[in-house]
Motif scaffolding. Structure first.
Motif, mmCIF file in Angstrom:
data_model
loop_
_atom_site.group_PDB
_atom_site.id
_atom_site.type_symbol
_atom_site.label_atom_id
_atom_site.label_comp_id
_atom_site.label_asym_id
_atom_site.label_seq_id
_atom_site.Cartn_x
_atom_site.Cartn_y
_atom_site.Cartn_z
ATOM 1 N N MET A 83 0.836 -1.208 0.000
ATOM 2 C CA MET A 83 0.000 0.000 0.000
ATOM 3 C C MET A 83 0.871 1.258 0.000
ATOM 4 N N HIS A 84 1.941 1.232 0.769
ATOM 5 C CA HIS A 84 2.857 2.373 0.799
ATOM 6 C C HIS A 84 3.511 2.585 -0.564
ATOM 7 N N MET A 85 3.948 1.498 -1.193
ATOM 8 C CA MET A 85 4.573 1.600 -2.510
ATOM 9 C C MET A 85 3.598 2.183 -3.530
ATOM 10 N N GLU A 86 2.344 1.796 -3.471
ATOM 11 C CA GLU A 86 1.343 2.300 -4.413
ATOM 12 C C GLU A 86 1.059 3.788 -4.191
ATOM 13 N N MET A 87 1.113 4.223 -2.945
ATOM 14 C CA MET A 87 0.816 5.630 -2.661
ATOM 15 C C MET A 87 1.992 6.542 -2.997
ATOM 16 N N VAL A 88 3.216 6.028 -2.903
ATOM 17 C CA VAL A 88 4.402 6.856 -3.113
ATOM 18 C C VAL A 88 4.881 6.818 -4.567
ATOM 19 N N TRP A 89 4.905 5.642 -5.169
ATOM 20 C CA TRP A 89 5.419 5.490 -6.527
ATOM 21 C C TRP A 89 4.370 4.846 -7.424
ATOM 22 N N ARG A 90 4.652 4.931 -8.709
ATOM 23 C CA ARG A 90 3.855 4.175 -9.672
ATOM 24 C C ARG A 90 4.614 2.868 -9.896
ATOM 25 N N VAL A 91 4.072 1.771 -9.390
ATOM 26 C CA VAL A 91 4.770 0.484 -9.372
ATOM 27 C C VAL A 91 4.199 -0.428 -10.447
ATOM 28 N N HIS A 92 5.099 -1.007 -11.229
ATOM 29 C CA HIS A 92 4.687 -1.998 -12.227
ATOM 30 C C HIS A 92 4.279 -3.281 -11.488
ATOM 31 N N PRO A 93 3.218 -3.950 -11.908
ATOM 32 C CA PRO A 93 2.761 -5.155 -11.216
ATOM 33 C C PRO A 93 3.808 -6.270 -11.122
ATOM 34 N N MET A 94 4.704 -6.345 -12.096
ATOM 35 C CA MET A 94 5.744 -7.384 -12.041
ATOM 36 C C MET A 94 6.722 -7.136 -10.888
ATOM 37 N N THR A 95 6.802 -5.912 -10.409
ATOM 38 C CA THR A 95 7.643 -5.614 -9.245
ATOM 39 C C THR A 95 7.173 -6.417 -8.040
ATOM 40 N N VAL A 97 5.547 -9.267 -8.162
ATOM 41 C CA VAL A 97 5.826 -10.681 -8.413
ATOM 42 C C VAL A 97 7.263 -11.020 -8.031
ATOM 43 N N PHE A 98 8.203 -10.119 -8.358
ATOM 44 C CA PHE A 98 9.612 -10.401 -8.097
ATOM 45 C C PHE A 98 10.065 -10.047 -6.678
ATOM 46 N N THR A 99 9.284 -9.251 -5.960
ATOM 47 C CA THR A 99 9.692 -8.876 -4.606
ATOM 48 C C THR A 99 8.783 -9.471 -3.529
ATOM 49 N N MET A 100 7.504 -9.229 -3.650
ATOM 50 C CA MET A 100 6.583 -9.633 -2.591
ATOM 51 C C MET A 100 6.308 -11.137 -2.571
ATOM 52 N N LEU A 101 6.247 -11.750 -3.718
ATOM 53 C CA LEU A 101 5.983 -13.183 -3.766
ATOM 54 C C LEU A 101 7.083 -13.994 -3.065
ATOM 55 N N PRO A 102 8.375 -13.745 -3.379
ATOM 56 C CA PRO A 102 9.408 -14.475 -2.623
ATOM 57 C C PRO A 102 9.369 -14.163 -1.120
ATOM 58 N N LEU A 103 9.118 -12.907 -0.757
ATOM 59 C CA LEU A 103 9.036 -12.554 0.658
ATOM 60 C C LEU A 103 7.863 -13.255 1.337
#
Length: 141
Positions: A83-95, A97-103
């Motif tokens: 939610m913080h990333m969406e409010m601060v930056w424009r984040v590509h959905p694949m970001t 997949v590569f960051t949150m999914l492994p975490l």
């Protein structure tokens, strides 16, 4: 005409069990009683008894609570980050997949032994599931 109730429990040798200390020692993957012996013989397999003090742990019934707590914590942390990333930056959905999914896979697995140890420590401190000396279970039952 009073009613007399007799119990066969010896109340002279009552062991004081600190809930906070037991949870802390369990979270460190140590025996909640002595804090010296290892609580696990492998990743999530609890030893039958402490190698240092001999306390029996085959009574524990942690079951599904540790994974539930781990998923609950990690889910709240990751959703907050997303939610913080969406409010601060424009984040590509694949970001995600590569960051949150492994975490989302690694963090609960890393937390599970400590959480399970804390749950076993809590059960020991509260004398649940056979940890009460007055109501012992027999091994293998």
């Amino acid at each position: 005409m009073g009613v007399e109730i007799s119990t066969n429990v010896d109340t002279t040798a009552v062991e004081k069990r600190s809930v906070g200390d037991a949870i802390w020692k369990g979270a460190l993957c140590r025996c909640p009683r002595c804090g010296k012996g290892k609580l696990f013989r492998s990743y999530l397999k609890v030893v039958d008894e402490c190698p240092a003090c001999g306390e029996e742990f085959f009574h524990h019934r942690a079951d599904d609570l540790p994974p539930y707590i781990a998923i609950f914590i990690v889910g709240h942390v990751l959703v907050g980050i997303m939610m913080h990333m969406e409010m601060v930056w424009r984040v590509h959905p694949m970001t995600y997949v590569f960051t949150m999914l492994p975490l989302a896979v690694i963090l609960p697995l890393a937390m599970l032994p400590s959480i399970k140890g804390a749950i076993v420590g809590l059960q020991w401190a509260l004398k649940m599931h056979g940890f009460n000396p007055a109501h012992r279970e027999v091994a293998g039952q």
